[in-house]
Design a protein around this motif. Structure first.
Motif, PDB file in Angstrom:
ATOM      1  N   ARG A  83       0.586  65.740  42.832  1.00  0.00           N
ATOM      2  CA  ARG A  83       1.694  64.943  43.377  1.00  0.00           C
ATOM      3  C   ARG A  83       2.265  63.994  42.315  1.00  0.00           C
ATOM      4  O   ARG A  83       3.478  63.784  42.240  1.00  0.00           O
ATOM      5  CB  ARG A  83       1.224  64.168  44.599  1.00  0.00           C
ATOM      6  CG  ARG A  83       0.836  65.048  45.782  1.00  0.00           C
ATOM      7  CD  ARG A  83       0.555  64.228  47.017  1.00  0.00           C
ATOM      8  NE  ARG A  83       0.021  65.048  48.091  1.00  0.00           N
ATOM      9  CZ  ARG A  83      -1.267  65.167  48.387  1.00  0.00           C
ATOM     10  NH1 ARG A  83      -2.162  64.472  47.686  1.00  0.00           N
ATOM     11  NH2 ARG A  83      -1.674  65.948  49.364  1.00  0.00           N
ATOM     12  N   THR A  84       1.376  63.419  41.519  1.00  0.00           N
ATOM     13  CA  THR A  84       1.838  62.536  40.449  1.00  0.00           C
ATOM     14  C   THR A  84       2.661  63.305  39.423  1.00  0.00           C
ATOM     15  O   THR A  84       3.739  62.852  39.000  1.00  0.00           O
ATOM     16  CB  THR A  84       0.634  61.878  39.745  1.00  0.00           C
ATOM     17  OG1 THR A  84      -0.139  61.149  40.706  1.00  0.00           O
ATOM     18  CG2 THR A  84       1.095  60.933  38.646  1.00  0.00           C
ATOM     19  N   MET A  85       2.178  64.482  39.017  1.00  0.00           N
ATOM     20  CA  MET A  85       2.915  65.283  38.035  1.00  0.00           C
ATOM     21  C   MET A  85       4.263  65.735  38.574  1.00  0.00           C
ATOM     22  O   MET A  85       5.264  65.722  37.845  1.00  0.00           O
ATOM     23  CB  MET A  85       2.065  66.490  37.613  1.00  0.00           C
ATOM     24  CG  MET A  85       0.888  66.137  36.735  1.00  0.00           C
ATOM     25  SD  MET A  85       0.039  67.601  36.059  1.00  0.00           S
ATOM     26  CE  MET A  85      -0.766  68.232  37.542  1.00  0.00           C
ATOM     27  N   ILE A  86       4.304  66.149  39.829  1.00  0.00           N
ATOM     28  CA  ILE A  86       5.571  66.595  40.415  1.00  0.00           C
ATOM     29  C   ILE A  86       6.569  65.445  40.480  1.00  0.00           C
ATOM     30  O   ILE A  86       7.753  65.607  40.160  1.00  0.00           O
ATOM     31  CB  ILE A  86       5.335  67.185  41.814  1.00  0.00           C
ATOM     32  CG1 ILE A  86       4.600  68.527  41.701  1.00  0.00           C
ATOM     33  CG2 ILE A  86       6.643  67.384  42.553  1.00  0.00           C
ATOM     34  CD1 ILE A  86       5.391  69.593  40.989  1.00  0.00           C
ATOM     35  N   SER A  87       6.099  64.267  40.876  1.00  0.00           N
ATOM     36  CA  SER A  87       6.996  63.111  40.981  1.00  0.00           C
ATOM     37  C   SER A  87       7.607  62.758  39.628  1.00  0.00           C
ATOM     38  O   SER A  87       8.825  62.624  39.491  1.00  0.00           O
ATOM     39  CB  SER A  87       6.230  61.900  41.547  1.00  0.00           C
ATOM     40  OG  SER A  87       5.720  62.185  42.835  1.00  0.00           O
ATOM     41  N   PHE A  88       6.760  62.624  38.620  1.00  0.00           N
ATOM     42  CA  PHE A  88       7.271  62.270  37.296  1.00  0.00           C
ATOM     43  C   PHE A  88       8.045  63.426  36.674  1.00  0.00           C
ATOM     44  O   PHE A  88       8.964  63.201  35.878  1.00  0.00           O
ATOM     45  CB  PHE A  88       6.121  61.850  36.381  1.00  0.00           C
ATOM     46  CG  PHE A  88       5.692  60.427  36.570  1.00  0.00           C
ATOM     47  CD1 PHE A  88       6.320  59.417  35.876  1.00  0.00           C
ATOM     48  CD2 PHE A  88       4.686  60.097  37.457  1.00  0.00           C
ATOM     49  CE1 PHE A  88       5.939  58.093  36.040  1.00  0.00           C
ATOM     50  CE2 PHE A  88       4.289  58.781  37.638  1.00  0.00           C
ATOM     51  CZ  PHE A  88       4.919  57.775  36.926  1.00  0.00           C
ATOM     52  N   GLY A  89       7.683  64.661  37.016  1.00  0.00           N
ATOM     53  CA  GLY A  89       8.424  65.809  36.489  1.00  0.00           C
ATOM     54  C   GLY A  89       9.855  65.843  36.986  1.00  0.00           C
ATOM     55  O   GLY A  89      10.783  66.122  36.221  1.00  0.00           O
ATOM     56  N   ILE A  90      10.047  65.563  38.269  1.00  0.00           N
ATOM     57  CA  ILE A  90      11.399  65.538  38.832  1.00  0.00           C
ATOM     58  C   ILE A  90      12.206  64.368  38.282  1.00  0.00           C
ATOM     59  O   ILE A  90      13.383  64.509  37.922  1.00  0.00           O
ATOM     60  CB  ILE A  90      11.325  65.482  40.370  1.00  0.00           C
ATOM     61  CG1 ILE A  90      10.708  66.773  40.916  1.00  0.00           C
ATOM     62  CG2 ILE A  90      12.718  65.278  40.968  1.00  0.00           C
ATOM     63  CD1 ILE A  90      10.475  66.753  42.413  1.00  0.00           C
ATOM     64  N   ILE A  91      11.563  63.195  38.189  1.00  0.00           N
ATOM     65  CA  ILE A  91      12.254  62.026  37.641  1.00  0.00           C
ATOM     66  C   ILE A  91      12.693  62.281  36.200  1.00  0.00           C
ATOM     67  O   ILE A  91      13.835  61.992  35.812  1.00  0.00           O
ATOM     68  CB  ILE A  91      11.346  60.784  37.719  1.00  0.00           C
ATOM     69  CG1 ILE A  91      11.115  60.387  39.177  1.00  0.00           C
ATOM     70  CG2 ILE A  91      11.957  59.617  36.948  1.00  0.00           C
ATOM     71  CD1 ILE A  91      10.083  59.286  39.355  1.00  0.00           C
ATOM     72  N   SER A  92      11.786  62.834  35.399  1.00  0.00           N
ATOM     73  CA  SER A  92      12.118  63.088  33.996  1.00  0.00           C
ATOM     74  C   SER A  92      13.244  64.097  33.853  1.00  0.00           C
ATOM     75  O   SER A  92      14.056  64.004  32.919  1.00  0.00           O
ATOM     76  CB  SER A  92      10.877  63.583  33.248  1.00  0.00           C
ATOM     77  OG  SER A  92      10.373  64.775  33.823  1.00  0.00           O
ATOM     78  N   LEU A  93      13.328  65.059  34.773  1.00  0.00           N
ATOM     79  CA  LEU A  93      14.402  66.048  34.712  1.00  0.00           C
ATOM     80  C   LEU A  93      15.766  65.389  34.894  1.00  0.00           C
ATOM     81  O   LEU A  93      16.703  65.637  34.114  1.00  0.00           O
ATOM     82  CB  LEU A  93      14.185  67.115  35.779  1.00  0.00           C
ATOM     83  CG  LEU A  93      15.251  68.206  35.870  1.00  0.00           C
ATOM     84  CD1 LEU A  93      15.327  68.989  34.571  1.00  0.00           C
ATOM     85  CD2 LEU A  93      14.972  69.138  37.039  1.00  0.00           C
TER      86      LEU A  93
END
Length: 266
Positions: free
Chosen positions: A141-151
């Protein structure tokens, strides 16, 4: 006649003095243009990296016996899903009768995938899938959250970087540098959390990471590192070239006027 000669001489001297500044400006524009193009490319590379399962490969060699009666062969782990490839023997064996590996056994390779974003089927309050771990799900969940934000931040940074070529004022370059730094931080968090999740699996989840197994990072992991480094270089480049250049320090009169103090009205 003498006054005309003096004016032309002064003009030629000014052009000669600005020639090194113009050459430096050309190099600056090329570097910033290259950074902008690479950041735009990294936006698509980041999507490809996050959507694939080639981040971490856990290798079981010739097979590692599991308590389920199968043999762990290898697994490929992505940001939110992990696929395990296990060997299913044709005959049922007890723990005492089971050999250490699949040598001499007949059977088939079976694929088992675990999606850590989906709610797993439960049995008496525990997940039916033994590969599902609550801590790994939190990492995901942490990786998905930061992955979307970074995109989104990367796409925004690419747009602001392109705008600096239209408006050369230093403040827009500093804004682009700040956005690139944020995207660097977000993508770096995803990489670090992935490494922490692998360390957690190795120490605590033997069903996913058996004792005699080993792992190595795959192509998507290195793509993610490439995205981190490109964004970091872009942030440093835009910040370096965001210095104020007024008067004779500017390569052109347009750049000199752009860095003059401006009163922003309504």
């Amino acid at each position: 006649m003498m006054e005309t000669d003096k004016m032309s001489t002064a003009s030629s001297v000014g052009t000669a003095e600005r020639r090194p500044l113009l050459q430096a400006l050309v190099i600056e524009r090329r570097i910033l243009f290259g950074c902008t193009c690479f950041v735009g490319l990294c936006t698509f590379l980041w999507i490809a990296a996050v959507c694939t399962e080639k981040w971490v490969h856990i290798e079981g060699g010739s097979g590692i016996y599991l308590h389920t009666g199968r043999y762990f062969m290898w697994s490929d782990t992505g940001v939110w899903e992990m696929c395990r490839y296990v060997f299913q023997p044709n005959k049922t064996m007890t723990i005492k009768d089971a050999p250490q590996n699949t040598t001499g056994l007949t059977g088939q390779i079976v694929t088992r995938c675990t999606n850590y974003l989906a709610q797993p089927p439960m049995d008496n309050g525990r997940p039916i899938d033994p590969a599902y771990d609550v801590n790994i799900a939190n990492y995901v969940r942490t990786m998905i959250s930061f992955g979307i934000i970074s995109l989104f931040v990367m796409a925004m940074g690419c747009g602001f970087s392109a705008y600096t070529f239209h408006n050369p004022r230093y403040m827009f370059k500093r804004l682009a540098a700040g956005i690139h730094f944020i995207s660097t931080s977000c993508t770096f968090v995803v990489v670090q959390v992935m490494m922490s999740s692998v360390d957690h699996m190795k120490k605590n989840v033997r069903f996913i990471y058996p004792e005699r197994a080993y792992h190595y990072y795959n192509i998507s992991f290195f793509l993610a590192w490439f995205v981190v480094l490109v964004n970091l270089f872009a942030a440093a480049s835009f910040l370096w070239y965001s210095r104020k250049r007024k008067g004779d320090k500017a390569a052109t009169d347009e750049l000199a006027m752009a860095d003059e103090p401006t009163i922003i009205g309504r």
